[in-house]
Design an enzyme around this catalytic site. Structure first.
Site, PDB file in Angstrom:
ATOM      1  N   GLU A  45       0.831  -1.212   0.000  1.00  0.00           N
ATOM      2  CA  GLU A  45       0.000   0.000   0.000  1.00  0.00           C
ATOM      3  C   GLU A  45       0.865   1.262   0.000  1.00  0.00           C
ATOM      4  O   GLU A  45       0.535   2.269   0.618  1.00  0.00           O
ATOM      5  CB  GLU A  45      -0.964   0.019   1.197  1.00  0.00           C
ATOM      6  CG  GLU A  45      -1.911  -1.150   1.278  1.00  0.00           C
ATOM      7  CD  GLU A  45      -2.781  -1.307   0.035  1.00  0.00           C
ATOM      8  OE1 GLU A  45      -2.881  -0.347  -0.753  1.00  0.00           O
ATOM      9  OE2 GLU A  45      -3.357  -2.385  -0.158  1.00  0.00           O
ATOM     10  N   GLY A  46       1.971   1.216  -0.720  1.00  0.00           N
ATOM     11  CA  GLY A  46       2.908   2.329  -0.750  1.00  0.00           C
ATOM     12  C   GLY A  46       3.942   2.144   0.337  1.00  0.00           C
ATOM     13  O   GLY A  46       3.624   2.189   1.528  1.00  0.00           O
TER      14      GLY A  46
END
Length: 579
Positions: free
Chosen positions: A438-439
């Site tokens: 998620e980053g």
């Protein structure tokens, strides 16, 4: 070991940090009365401990397996997921229009915190579905919402996010998956999707009746880079006229990644359109896919930040249980030379208290962030901006700290922690993915010192630190940390180069997160003023004091790294690094 839900500390954080009572005063969340909130927190905790926690170790040992294109999960997983759906836990924050309960996001976070603490790998299945629901609610057509949301909200169907490709990594704009409009025939108006995606969590399984893949792809003649990406809905099974799953779409899992941890979560390499018959629907506007995907990214990042809390809680419980049971050596300096439980030795006690203090602080940050999201959803503009600046702090610091706590758990176990039989090593292995997906946490820190630094002309961050400083009037260390965070933000905006900001972004993000988390612990302690439980209030005072006296000074020490600039990083040529 037996898992015990942290129900009372969760309720305290939901009340003191999320401000659930104030949320319940709004028309949208009027149903979130104290009795209902307690029933949800206690109920999902009991469910998680009874149904999901016993499968955690089994899942790690047996893992997910791909057999003839079908992902097989260990015995018990299907029944545990179906029980989750049947009891309505997936629908807590879903819109009432589509079968949900319409309750605050804060309570949905609590559901995932409990389930993830019990079984992180299995919890990734509903966690990904949350994002698919959000994207369709924000960008889907009325027909798409009516067709797909009821079963996604209930959990009967699951959802995925398909961004990453082998050659692209975090550079989503480099993707090669294509989409071509179908102009004639049965699927006219839809699109043929072709390409490959990697690292697709729960991309294939049989626990849900259908899987709704949200896939980023590029239309012909689309602009280069991220400006030319569109979002498509690709179901595992086509729907029959009555809306139930029918024939299989041209999408398949070609392999499972062999991972360090979360072994029971199938991380899939997905192939779309091997036979040129993968059919999908456009979600939102053409070439606006990345914006649509980011609709679900913020809350997904909050739920990943929650994984730091989850793994820390489970690791702490395991370490405390072992330390109380393991008898070894006499207490240093004691007249009685009889061996004592290792929990009585100062360094072990230090580790246990640090684990507990960090876990409770992360939980405060989690629910403060979730509460700001809810306040933004009921129309509080300052809360919406505050949630924006809190998300990268939570995602980055909590997931990094989850690793620290899991590592301390191994250390408390000593040599027994390094072998697999105790389960302590699993917590660390499972924890290590959270700072990556998620980053990555570097991307989160970069987001904070670029886009979020200037939010509301810089006031979103500055107002946060001003609030902390006011609350810390009697805590000089925290006041100093809040002041340093504000000063560094000003320096980054007005003086530092972009390289300098990025070079200091990770330590700066940690400084900010520690400041907010310390404030959250103070809010929790103050909320216990009317409590008749003296032991509980004393315990909270001790964990708060440990955080203020030990963790906050460590964060102040990060100032030098946060402001050192980028020059030294580039003094060596890249070729010298490899020498």
């Amino acid at each position: 070991m037996t898992y015990k839900p942290a129900t009372q500390d969760q309720l305290l954080a939901i009340r003191a940090n999320a401000g659930i009572a104030e949320l319940a005063q709004s028309e949208r969340y009027a149903a979130a009365e104290p009795d209902l909130v307690e029933a949800i927190v206690e109920g999902v905790g009991q469910f998680a401990a009874g149904e999901w926690a016993p499968l955690n170790r089994i899942g790690d040992l047996e893992g997910a397996k791909l057999e003839n294109g079908v992902v097989r999960l260990p015995d018990g997983f299907e029944a545990a997921y179906q029980a989750y759906v049947e009891q309505g836990w997936n629908a807590i924050a879903g819109s009432a229009e589509h079968g949900g309960q319409g309750l605050p996001f804060t309570l949905a976070c609590n559901v995932l915190e409990n389930l993830g603490t019990a079984n992180m790998a299995l919890n990734l299945l509903p966690m990904l579905s949350v994002g698919a629901i959000e994207a369709l609610e924000a960008h889907g057509t009325d027909a798409q919402k009516e067709t797909y949301l009821p079963d996604l909200v209930s959990g009967a169907w699951s959802g995925t996010m398909n961004l990453t490709e082998p050659q692209a990594g975090s550079d989503v704009g480099a993707l090669r998956t294509t989409a071509h409009l179908i102009e004639e025939g049965e699927h006219a108006g839809k699109y043929r999707i072709k390409g490959q995606k990697i690292y697709i969590t729960w991309g294939e399984h049989d626990l849900a009746a259908n899987i709704i893949h949200l896939v980023l792809a590029r239309l012909p003649d689309a602009p280069e880079g991220s400006r030319g990406i569109s979002l498509f809905l690709v179901p595992k099974y086509h729907l029959k006229d009555d809306g139930t799953p029918g024939a299989r779409n041209d999408v398949r899992c070609v392999s499972l990644e062999h991972k360090l941890g979360i072994n029971a979560s199938p991380t899939c390499v997905m192939s779309y359109g091997d036979n040129d018959e993968c059919i999908g629907e456009l979600v939102g506007a053409e070439n606006r896919g990345l914006a649509a995907m980011f609709t679900m990214m913020n809350n997904a990042r909050i739920n990943v930040g929650s994984q730091g809390v989850q793994i820390a809680e489970r690791a702490t419980q395991a370490a405390v249980a072992y330390a109380l049971d393991r008898v070894q050596s006499a207490r240093a300096g004691a007249e009685d030379r009889s061996p004592v439980a290792i929990s009585e030795h100062p360094d072990v006690r230090r580790m246990l208290l640090r684990m507990r203090s960090l876990t409770e602080a992360m939980r405060g940050l989690l629910y403060y962030t979730a509460g700001q999201v809810d306040r933004g959803d009921i129309g509080e503009p300052q809360a919406k901006a505050r949630a924006e600046v809190l998300v990268p702090m939570l995602k980055a610091w909590a997931t990094d700290t989850g690793i620290e706590v899991a590592s301390l758990g191994i250390q408390v176990h000593g040599g027994m922690g390094f072998v697999e039989e105790t389960g302590a090593a699993q917590h660390w292995r499972d924890s290590r993915i959270a700072p990556i997906y998620e980053g990555t946490n570097g991307i989160q820190a970069a987001d904070l010192v670029t886009r979020k630094l200037g939010l509301e002309d810089g006031e979103a961050l500055q107002n946060l630190f001003a609030d902390i400083a006011r609350a810390a009037a009697d805590e000089p260390q925290l006041m100093a940390l809040a002041g340093e965070c504000a000063a560094i933000a000003k320096w980054m905006r007005e003086e530092a180069s972009l390289d300098d900001r990025l070079a200091g972004s990770v330590p700066y993000t940690a400084m900010c997160a520690v400041a907010v988390s310390a404030w959250c612990l103070m809010q929790q302690y103050d909320a216990l003023d009317d409590s008749n439980d003296a032991d509980r209030k004393h315990a909270k005072r001790v964990t708060m004091r440990y955080f203020l006296d030990h963790i906050v000074p460590e964060a102040i020490g990060l100032k030098a790294s946060a402001t050192a600039g980028a020059a030294l990083l580039y003094e060596l040529d890249s070729s010298v690094l490899a020498a």
